[in-house]
Design a protein around this motif. Structure first.
Motif, PDB file in Angstrom:
ATOM      1  N   LYS A 212       1.081  -1.195   0.328  1.00 10.13           N
ATOM      2  CA  LYS A 212      -0.188   0.087  -0.372  1.00 10.13           C
ATOM      3  C   LYS A 212       0.587   1.113  -0.268  1.00 10.13           C
TER       4      LYS A 212
ATOM      5  N   THR B  65       2.171   4.775   0.443  1.00  6.23           N
ATOM      6  CA  THR B  65       1.612   6.170   1.485  1.00  6.23           C
ATOM      7  C   THR B  65       1.295   7.265   1.022  1.00  6.23           C
ATOM      8  N   GLU B  66       1.175   8.591   1.817  1.00  7.81           N
ATOM      9  CA  GLU B  66       1.072   9.457   0.682  1.00  7.81           C
ATOM     10  C   GLU B  66       2.243  10.411   0.313  1.00  7.81           C
ATOM     11  N   LYS B  67       3.471  10.083   0.595  1.00  2.00           N
ATOM     12  CA  LYS B  67       4.406  10.767  -0.166  1.00  2.00           C
ATOM     13  C   LYS B  67       5.052   9.658  -1.016  1.00  2.00           C
TER      14      LYS B  67
ATOM     15  N   ASN C 214       5.433   7.603  -4.067  1.00  3.32           N
ATOM     16  CA  ASN C 214       5.838   8.076  -5.926  1.00  3.32           C
ATOM     17  C   ASN C 214       5.242   6.259  -7.135  1.00  3.32           C
TER      18      ASN C 214
ATOM     19  N   THR D 271      -2.083   2.348  -6.385  1.00  3.08           N
ATOM     20  CA  THR D 271      -2.637   3.980  -6.046  1.00  3.08           C
ATOM     21  C   THR D 271      -2.274   3.897  -4.644  1.00  3.08           C
ATOM     22  N   ILE D 272      -2.140   5.235  -4.348  1.00  9.68           N
ATOM     23  CA  ILE D 272      -1.599   5.338  -2.367  1.00  9.68           C
ATOM     24  C   ILE D 272      -3.121   5.955  -2.330  1.00  9.68           C
ATOM     25  N   GLY D 273      -2.854   4.963  -1.400  1.00  9.50           N
ATOM     26  CA  GLY D 273      -3.833   4.951  -0.129  1.00  9.50           C
ATOM     27  C   GLY D 273      -4.294   3.041   0.022  1.00  9.50           C
ATOM     28  N   TYR D 274      -3.841   2.895  -0.922  1.00 12.38           N
ATOM     29  CA  TYR D 274      -4.869   1.064  -1.831  1.00 12.38           C
ATOM     30  C   TYR D 274      -3.734   0.671  -1.981  1.00 12.38           C
TER      31      TYR D 274
END
Length: 364
Positions: free
Chosen positions: A176, A178-180, A182, A187-190
């Motif tokens: 998964k 994280t927000e930081k 790339n 996909t970020i957060g999934y």
């Protein structure tokens, strides 16, 4: 050409990773970035060798033995080591030592002895342990072949006489971002699931930097999951001493005469003769008494080495002949080996064979 560039050429022949732990190899004196005018190759670096380098306009000395072996707390010129270092620094001469890295190289010191003696079917006498490593990594299936090719080109996947060796299994990886992050995939957060290949390749330890650089460069993930372990397997292409065969076999006294003449030895100290022809010969340049048992285990009829002590000759136990021809005598052709190698690798460059006599032992 810089000192560092010459060092890289030498380390293609004898990687410093394979030098013994007790040794002091590599650039001992001088600036790695200095431009090289000429190279003087010697067995030992002494004051007279520095003077020879000055006379021949060579500012890099490639020495088999290291002039600095243990730590120097002062450099005041009180002994031959300090005087040599002082003179080298004064005249801006770099000193590079190769010693046991070349002892352990398959085309090094002991291979040269085998060549001089005309031995065939040669192999390493004491293969070095803990020199083979294994990389395990995980990559998307679509990228696995491309990554393997890149790792092979970096030096991984060679086992004996085979190249491009690897093992792969397929499975499902999850992660998964994280927000930081790339992420290339996902996909970020999934939570993401990806069909991946687990790739395993072995490599010699001197290739580790190149292999890791290739891994990070060609792996598609932002964060690369990998592990490296050191294997217990012995390396049949790295190690001390060699063993080979004479063709044809020789009578013992004929071989001792042959050995003395071929190696330009003043004397051959040997254990008791066995009244058996000499066919299999083990060799180890320099102080090699630690390898007597290995030579016996290899089935050698004779073990050629140097610096054997009185009681160590008893270890022959009539299983082989121990032949001590002298330390200098076993290593004297190393200079020629290095000059020939450097001349081939760096053509049209001033590479000189030292004419200085550095053998400290005289015979009467």
């Amino acid at each position: 050409m810089t000192v560092n560039a010459v060092a890289r050429v030498l380390e293609e022949l004898a990687p410093l990773d394979y030098a013994e732990d007790f040794d002091n190899v590599g650039l001992l004196v001088g600036d790695a970035g200095m431009e090289v005018k000429g190279i003087l190759v010697t067995l030992d670096t002494l004051e007279n060798v520095i003077e020879e380098a000055i006379a021949k306009d060579c500012n890099l000395i490639v020495s088999f033995h290291p002039i600095i072996f243990s730590g120097l707390k002062k450099i005041t010129g009180k002994n031959y080591v300090e005087r040599t270092v002082v003179k080298a620094i004064k005249y801006d001469i770099a000193i590079y030592a190769i010693h046991t890295a070349l002892d352990n190289a398959i085309s090094g010191v002991n291979h040269k002895i085998c060549d001089i003696l005309g031995l065939i079917n040669t192999s390493i006498l004491i293969p070095q342990k803990k020199t083979i490593k294994k990389l395990v990594t995980y990559v998307p299936l679509a990228n696995s072949n491309k990554l393997k090719r890149a790792l092979f080109e970096a030096g991984a996947g060679s086992i004996g006489n085979y190249s491009d060796c690897s093992f792969s299994t397929e499975g499902t990886g999850s992660f998964k971002a994280t927000e930081k992050a790339n992420p290339v995939i996902g996909t970020i957060g999934y939570l993401h699931y990806e069909k991946e290949a687990q790739i395993s390749v072995t490599f010699p330890k001197d290739s580790e930097k190149r292999v890791l650089e290739s891994l990070f460069k060609h792996h598609p993930y932002e964060e690369v999951a990998y592990e490296i372990t050191t294997l217990e397997n012995t390396n049949q292409h790295i190690g001390m001493g060699m063993v080979g065969e004479l063709e044809p076999a020789m009578a013992e006294t004929d071989f001792l005469i042959y050995l003395k003449n071929k190696m330009n030895a003043s004397v051959v100290r040997h254990s008791e003769l066995r009244n058996k022809d000499i066919k299999k010969v083990a060799v180890l340049g320099g102080s090699g008494s630690f390898a007597i048992e290995a030579a016996k285990a290899a089935g050698a009829d004779v073990f050629v080495t140097a610096d054997v002590k009185y009681h160590e000759f008893y270890q022959a136990e009539k299983q082989l002949i121990i032949a001590d021809i002298g330390h200098f005598e076993t290593e004297q052709f190393t200079k020629t080996l290095l000059v020939d190698y450097l001349t081939k690798k760096i053509p049209n460059f001033a590479i000189r064979l030292s004419e200085s006599i550095t053998n400290p032992i005289k015979y009467f």
